[in-house]
Design an enzyme around this catalytic site. Structure first.
Site, PDB file in Angstrom:
ATOM      1  N   TRP A 269      -2.680  -2.753  -1.749  1.00  0.00           N
ATOM      2  CA  TRP A 269      -2.379  -4.183  -1.843  1.00  0.00           C
ATOM      3  C   TRP A 269      -3.315  -4.836  -0.839  1.00  0.00           C
ATOM      4  CZ3 TRP A 269      -0.268  -8.000   1.469  1.00  0.00           C
ATOM      5  CH2 TRP A 269       0.142  -9.190   0.833  1.00  0.00           C
TER       6      TRP A 269
ATOM      7  N   CYS B  84       0.844  -1.188   0.000  1.00  0.00           N
ATOM      8  CA  CYS B  84       0.000   0.000   0.000  1.00  0.00           C
ATOM      9  C   CYS B  84       0.884   1.244   0.000  1.00  0.00           C
ATOM     10  CB  CYS B  84      -0.962   0.085   1.165  1.00  0.00           C
ATOM     11  SG  CYS B  84      -2.175  -1.230   1.199  1.00  0.00           S
TER      12      CYS B  84
ATOM     13  N   GLU C 184       8.109 -15.329 -10.157  1.00  0.00           N
ATOM     14  CA  GLU C 184       7.318 -14.157  -9.804  1.00  0.00           C
ATOM     15  C   GLU C 184       6.916 -13.323 -11.003  1.00  0.00           C
ATOM     16  OE1 GLU C 184       9.226 -11.313  -7.165  1.00  0.00           O
ATOM     17  OE2 GLU C 184      11.188 -11.818  -7.971  1.00  0.00           O
TER      18      GLU C 184
ATOM     19  N   HIS D  53      17.228 -37.687  -5.213  1.00  0.00           N
ATOM     20  CA  HIS D  53      16.555 -38.234  -4.034  1.00  0.00           C
ATOM     21  C   HIS D  53      15.043 -38.039  -4.097  1.00  0.00           C
ATOM     22  CE1 HIS D  53      20.282 -39.304  -2.046  1.00  0.00           C
ATOM     23  NE2 HIS D  53      20.766 -38.151  -2.467  1.00  0.00           N
TER      24      HIS D  53
ATOM     25  N   ASN E 228      -2.098   2.245   5.553  1.00  0.00           N
ATOM     26  CA  ASN E 228      -1.170   1.221   5.044  1.00  0.00           C
ATOM     27  C   ASN E 228      -0.851   0.319   6.217  1.00  0.00           C
ATOM     28  OD1 ASN E 228       1.137  -0.170   4.278  1.00  0.00           O
ATOM     29  ND2 ASN E 228       2.461   1.628   4.387  1.00  0.00           N
ATOM     30  N   GLY E 229      -1.080  -0.978   6.080  1.00  0.00           N
ATOM     31  CA  GLY E 229      -0.798  -1.891   7.193  1.00  0.00           C
ATOM     32  C   GLY E 229      -2.063  -2.598   7.635  1.00  0.00           C
TER      33      GLY E 229
ATOM     34  N   GLU F 101      17.655 -18.009  -6.380  1.00  0.00           N
ATOM     35  CA  GLU F 101      17.273 -16.676  -6.831  1.00  0.00           C
ATOM     36  C   GLU F 101      16.754 -16.726  -8.277  1.00  0.00           C
ATOM     37  OE1 GLU F 101      16.454 -14.086  -5.587  1.00  0.00           O
ATOM     38  OE2 GLU F 101      16.680 -12.531  -7.087  1.00  0.00           O
TER      39      GLU F 101
ATOM     40  N   LYS G 227      13.010 -15.453  -9.419  1.00  0.00           N
ATOM     41  CA  LYS G 227      12.810 -14.415 -10.447  1.00  0.00           C
ATOM     42  C   LYS G 227      11.846 -14.924 -11.515  1.00  0.00           C
ATOM     43  CE  LYS G 227      13.832 -11.757  -8.863  1.00  0.00           C
ATOM     44  NZ  LYS G 227      14.419 -11.306  -7.668  1.00  0.00           N
TER      45      LYS G 227
ATOM     46  N   LYS H 223       5.977  -4.463  -3.629  1.00  0.00           N
ATOM     47  CA  LYS H 223       7.417  -4.358  -3.437  1.00  0.00           C
ATOM     48  C   LYS H 223       7.830  -4.478  -1.979  1.00  0.00           C
ATOM     49  CE  LYS H 223      11.564  -3.144  -5.020  1.00  0.00           C
ATOM     50  NZ  LYS H 223      12.184  -4.323  -5.611  1.00  0.00           N
TER      51      LYS H 223
ATOM     52  N   ARG I 196       4.069  -0.492  -4.657  1.00  0.00           N
ATOM     53  CA  ARG I 196       3.725  -0.952  -3.305  1.00  0.00           C
ATOM     54  C   ARG I 196       2.385  -1.693  -3.266  1.00  0.00           C
ATOM     55  NH1 ARG I 196       6.875   1.677   0.609  1.00  0.00           N
ATOM     56  NH2 ARG I 196       5.382   1.150   2.219  1.00  0.00           N
TER      57      ARG I 196
HETATM   58  C1  F6R Z   1      11.645 -10.688  -5.064  1.00  0.00           C
HETATM   59  C2  F6R Z   1      11.569  -9.634  -4.065  1.00  0.00           C
HETATM   60  C3  F6R Z   1      11.148 -10.008  -2.690  1.00  0.00           C
HETATM   61  C4  F6R Z   1      11.925  -9.175  -1.662  1.00  0.00           C
HETATM   62  C5  F6R Z   1      11.405  -9.454  -0.247  1.00  0.00           C
HETATM   63  C6  F6R Z   1      12.205  -8.689   0.803  1.00  0.00           C
HETATM   64  O1  F6R Z   1      12.109 -10.206  -6.285  1.00  0.00           O
HETATM   65  O2  F6R Z   1      11.837  -8.499  -4.344  1.00  0.00           O
HETATM   66  O3  F6R Z   1      11.303 -11.365  -2.463  1.00  0.00           O
HETATM   67  O4  F6R Z   1      13.274  -9.499  -1.759  1.00  0.00           O
HETATM   68  O5  F6R Z   1      10.064  -9.088  -0.162  1.00  0.00           O
HETATM   69  O6  F6R Z   1      12.155  -7.308   0.578  1.00  0.00           O
HETATM   70  P1  F6R Z   1      13.198  -6.347   1.263  1.00  0.00           P
HETATM   71  O7  F6R Z   1      14.530  -6.623   0.686  1.00  0.00           O
HETATM   72  O8  F6R Z   1      12.718  -4.962   0.968  1.00  0.00           O
HETATM   73  O9  F6R Z   1      13.168  -6.649   2.726  1.00  0.00           O
END
Ligand code: F6R
Length: 606
Positions: free
Chosen positions: A74, A2, A486, A502, A100-101, A479, A483, A601, A27
């Site tokens: 969000w 949010c 998502e 296994h 927000n929250g 990682e 990527k 984000k 956000r």
């Molecule tokens: C994936 C991504 C998320 C963040 C996670 C932590 O591409 O961006 O998995 O890495 O939400 O976010 P931060 O680093 O802001 O604590």
């Protein structure tokens, strides 16, 4: 998670709010809305879906007025819909709030308000705040907000406005981030600095448990108990251009291309012949007192921590643990006083990471934050901060911040290794020279864009993709899989290469894509053996390997090449082709790359 924006001044509030929401859309993008005060009333326009739907409505019926609040959502309580979109009003329509929250006790508050005759219009927890502010209003919005937040528990930020006091906005921070932007004859509120960078670079950070009383002349900050707070403004280093796409089709692609420069910046003045850490006062003073490092983070930052754990053990011989923040919080960890807690977070606002860091501190650990955002909650709570200087990261899928986290930890591991007498001066210099060479090597990967693009075409139709690697390559595989998942919505699973046989090998049949990261020399021959087993099941193998690795070409169907570097630093380079692969698969499938479904984000709720 949010985004909130507020404005009081002499410009069109609608314009400022929409521009701010555009910058905050990362956000959350389930719905958006604005409320603008004009002629003794507050008008609200909102729309489910992306910001452009709201913009369409505002174009048809613009809202005049010079003060307003806005929100991009969000969804937590209640499905994405017009009804559940913010701002929310009280029953008179005079009071509006955005939030927000999460209000944790919203059910009890809602029952109480309904029992007193209030009719709710949405399913959100936020609406209780609108009714509470209205119920406590006695001519002073700030006092009404103070009373409302005294009733509502949880981690949130609230912004309220009333038609009865136009030109005034009151905001409260109960954990979730909030900043005040200071202009000339105009004042801004936002969840995050980039929202209003077009208008100002001077900011007041609102701290936890504080209320900001905002007019066009500035903001008065006080604690929730009413004690005035003196706060000096900070100047944001980022400029507005840093939050534009700069000719790229997507923020993600732009941020991938920024990585050589990001590596250079993260290394910055910290890297001469040897590593010099800036401002890590506790760590610098007590390198030999660190008995264990507890790394905690979520998502991509956690994957960075997987690399960090190996670096600290290998280069500094310090035992290290890495734990998901949401697991560490409830896991009864044996964190002792001689522990260093390394909390990694791009935003510095991830609720779980903050909570886990606080827990570690509670157990007596020193807290070192590795973060991108100056003034973030994590940075402010930590004993020491190592900034990664990646610049604003707008794409929801993290790329450049991940690379910068790896570089930051490499520097720290080298410094600790040297300070503790594990690395000799010449070993340190050799590794430092390798680090210095990484920006040019990263740039050379970005010159070979064809490989990932072509391989992406093969992968776009896959139902499931497996990512494997050993040691540090396993972290890179994790990682790479995240990527891909998502942004392309293709199922992907990462595992240590030795684990495949296994169980999961049962799922590998003709044409199953297996992405193998093959950079670690210690286990190179083991990786090749494992890949033979995969090939025997007629899988399609895509390898990420050094450019001079000839053997890999004998087993892999496609090889994405990276320049050779010292093995501890190969994750910094090996992640780049996997980022590009995910990008091109998603692009091929026509996905919403910068704003993938269901995600946001900055995850500021549990
Ligand atoms: C994936 C991504 C998320 C963040 C996670 C932590 O591409 O961006 O998995 O890495 O939400 O976010 P931060 O680093 O802001 O604590």
């Amino acid at each position: 998670m949010c985004g909130i924006v507020g404005y009081v001044g002499s410009r069109s509030a609608q314009e400022v709010l929409v521009r701010g929401l555009r910058r905050l859309e990362y956000r959350g993008y389930d719905s958006a809305g604005v409320a603008v005060a004009h002629n003794g009333a507050v008008a609200v326009t909102k729309a489910e879906g992306k910001l452009d739907r709201l913009v369409g409505r505002l174009e048809e019926a613009p809202l005049p007025g010079r003060a307003g609040i806005g929100h991009t959502r969000w969804a937590t309580h209640g499905v994405p819909s017009d009804r559940n979109a913010h701002p929310h009003r009280d029953t008179t329509g005079d009071f509006v709030v955005v939030h927000n929250g999460i209000v944790e006790n919203f059910r009890a508050l809602r029952d109480e308000l309904e029992a007193s005759g209030v009719e709710f219009r949405s399913e959100t927890d936020t609406e209780v705040l609108a009714h509470l502010v209205a119920a406590h209003y006695d001519g002073d919005l700030k006092e009404a907000v103070r009373h409302a937040i005294a009733r509502a528990s949880g981690a949130y930020a609230l912004v309220a406005m009333t038609a009865r006091e136009p030109g005034r906005i009151v905001a409260a921070r109960m954990i979730s981030p909030l900043v005040v932007g200071l202009g000339r004859g105009e004042t801004f509120l936002a969840s995050d600095i980039p929202a209003v960078l077009d208008y100002t670079r001077r900011f007041l950070i609102v701290e936890d448990g504080e209320i900001a009383d905002v007019t066009r002349d500035g903001a008065a900050i006080e604690t929730i108990d009413g004690d005035p707070v003196e706060r000096s403004p900070i100047t944001a280093e980022w400029d507005a251009a840093a939050v534009e796409k700069g000719g790229f089709d997507h923020f993600m692609l732009k941020e991938i291309h920024e990585q050589p420069e990001v590596i250079r910046r993260t290394l910055g003045a910290r890297m001469q012949d040897e590593v010099a850490l800036d401002g890590l006062s506790w760590v610098e003073g007590h390198p030999s007192e660190v008995a264990r490092i507890w790394i905690t983070a979520c998502g991509t930052a956690y994957h960075a921590g997987l690399v960090g754990r190996v670096l600290f053990e290998r280069l500094a011989r310090i035992p290290a643990e890495v734990a998901y923040a949401h697991e560490l919080r409830y896991g009864h960890p044996l964190i002792g006083e001689r522990s260093l807690s390394l909390a990694i977070s791009q935003s510095g606002e991830t609720a779980d990471t903050l909570a886990a860091a606080r827990l570690a501190r509670h157990h007596g650990a020193r807290l070192l934050a590795l973060t991108n955002v100056v003034g973030s909650s994590l940075a402010r709570e930590a004993d020491d901060v190592l900034y990664i200087w990646a610049g604003p990261e707008i794409s929801v899928a993290s790329t450049k911040a991940y690379i910068a986290m790896l570089v930051g930890q490499s520097l720290l591991a080298l410094w600790l290794g040297r300070a503790r007498g594990v690395l000799s001066a010449s070993e340190e210099r050799k590794l430092a020279a390798e680090l210095s060479g990484l920006p040019a090597k990263a740039a050379s990967i970005l010159e070979r864009l064809d490989g990932p693009r072509r391989v992406a075409e093969h992968l776009a139709g896959a139902g499931s993709i497996y990512f494997i690697g050993r040691g540090l390559d396993h972290a890179t595989a994790m990682e790479g899989a995240l990527k891909l998942k998502e942004i392309s919505y293709i199922h992907a699973e990462a595992m240590p290469a030795g684990e495949l046989k296994h169980g999961t090998l049962a799922l590998v049949t003709e044409g199953t894509p297996v992405v193998a990261v093959v950079t670690q020399q210690e286990v190179h021959s083991k990786m090749l053996l494992g890949l033979q087993e995969v090939k025997a099941r007629r899988a399609t193998v895509i390898a990420v390997a050094y450019e001079d690795d000839e053997e890999i070409g004998l087993v892999a169907d496609h090889v994405l090449r990276i320049p050779r570097t010292a093995d501890p630093f190969s994750p910094i380079l090996a992640a780049i082709p996997l980022q590009l692969l995910a990008y091109h698969v998603a692009r091929h499938l026509g996905r919403d790359i910068d704003q993938p479904r269901n995600l946001a984000k900055s995850v500021t709720v549990e």
